[in-house]
Design a protein around this motif. Structure first.
Motif, mmCIF file in Angstrom:
data_model
loop_
_atom_site.group_PDB
_atom_site.id
_atom_site.type_symbol
_atom_site.label_atom_id
_atom_site.label_comp_id
_atom_site.label_asym_id
_atom_site.label_seq_id
_atom_site.Cartn_x
_atom_site.Cartn_y
_atom_site.Cartn_z
ATOM 1 N N ILE A 169 -17.429 -2.781 2.367
ATOM 2 C CA ILE A 169 -16.064 -2.635 3.234
ATOM 3 C C ILE A 169 -16.476 -2.832 4.929
ATOM 4 N N PHE A 170 -17.057 -2.041 5.376
ATOM 5 C CA PHE A 170 -16.937 -1.802 6.874
ATOM 6 C C PHE A 170 -17.801 -2.895 7.410
ATOM 7 N N SER A 171 -18.976 -3.339 7.145
ATOM 8 C CA SER A 171 -19.673 -4.268 7.934
ATOM 9 C C SER A 171 -19.132 -5.833 7.616
ATOM 10 N N SER A 172 -18.462 -5.808 6.438
ATOM 11 C CA SER A 172 -18.210 -7.189 5.675
ATOM 12 C C SER A 172 -16.498 -7.418 5.911
ATOM 13 N N HIS A 173 -15.909 -6.253 6.679
ATOM 14 C CA HIS A 173 -14.187 -6.590 6.791
ATOM 15 C C HIS A 173 -13.462 -6.615 5.415
ATOM 16 N N GLY A 174 -14.163 -5.623 4.374
ATOM 17 C CA GLY A 174 -13.365 -5.737 3.321
ATOM 18 C C GLY A 174 -11.644 -5.268 3.244
ATOM 19 N N HIS A 175 -11.129 -6.011 2.222
ATOM 20 C CA HIS A 175 -9.826 -5.923 2.185
ATOM 21 C C HIS A 175 -9.308 -6.288 0.742
ATOM 22 N N MET A 176 -8.397 -5.306 0.452
ATOM 23 C CA MET A 176 -7.680 -5.110 -1.061
ATOM 24 C C MET A 176 -6.287 -5.540 -0.920
ATOM 25 N N ALA B 8 -5.588 2.216 1.974
ATOM 26 C CA ALA B 8 -4.972 1.994 3.661
ATOM 27 C C ALA B 8 -6.360 2.283 4.552
ATOM 28 N N ALA B 9 -7.340 3.025 4.261
ATOM 29 C CA ALA B 9 -8.558 3.258 5.067
ATOM 30 C C ALA B 9 -9.293 2.076 4.711
ATOM 31 N N VAL B 10 -9.383 1.390 3.737
ATOM 32 C CA VAL B 10 -10.268 0.169 3.241
ATOM 33 C C VAL B 10 -9.715 -0.917 4.492
ATOM 34 N N VAL C 246 0.784 -1.104 -0.077
ATOM 35 C CA VAL C 246 -0.047 -0.127 -0.041
ATOM 36 C C VAL C 246 0.931 1.284 -0.005
ATOM 37 N N ALA C 247 1.946 1.243 0.865
ATOM 38 C CA ALA C 247 2.891 2.325 0.997
ATOM 39 C C ALA C 247 3.346 2.749 -0.547
ATOM 40 N N LYS C 248 3.582 1.888 -1.284
ATOM 41 C CA LYS C 248 4.019 2.104 -2.578
ATOM 42 C C LYS C 248 3.211 2.388 -3.762
ATOM 43 N N LEU C 249 1.923 2.645 -3.495
ATOM 44 C CA LEU C 249 0.982 3.031 -4.520
ATOM 45 C C LEU C 249 1.192 4.434 -4.873
#
Length: 107
Positions: free
Chosen positions: A55-62, A18-20, A5-8
């Protein structure tokens, strides 16, 4: 191979991912311009309702596999409790350091 993420490339897109991944609603809202819009698989969605559900109620992750167009287009493995894992595309419109629109869907 995933991109850290830091390299995007684009700071707004980096903050979005990062927020997701941190499930941080405040940081997510902070990176969006007022009145930001989005679509999922070509259908316009209410951004707040969609983000809560996908995202939030279903624990989304990218996990980003690829970026192009100056960091405004991503291919990512997206995972949440509702749908499991899928390969997704994300396209962002960034103005003044804020995301004004994003479009996502299966890749």
């Amino acid at each position: 191979m995933t991109i850290q993420v830091a390299k995007l490339s684009d700071p707004a897109v980096r903050a979005f991912v990062a927020a997701v991944n941190a499930h941080d609603r405040e940081a997510f809202q902070a990176v969006l311009a007022p009145g930001a819009t989005m679509s999922d698989d070509g259908t316009e969605r209410n951004l707040d309702e969609w983000a809560d559900r996908e995202i939030f109620s279903s624990h989304g992750h990218m996990e980003v596999d690829n970026e192009s167009k100056g960091g405004h287009s991503l291919i990512a493995h997206y995972n949440n409790d509702t749908w499991g894992e899928m390969t997704t595309r994300w396209t962002f419109t960034v103005e003044g350091g804020k995301i004004t629109r994003f479009d996502t869907g299966q890749a």
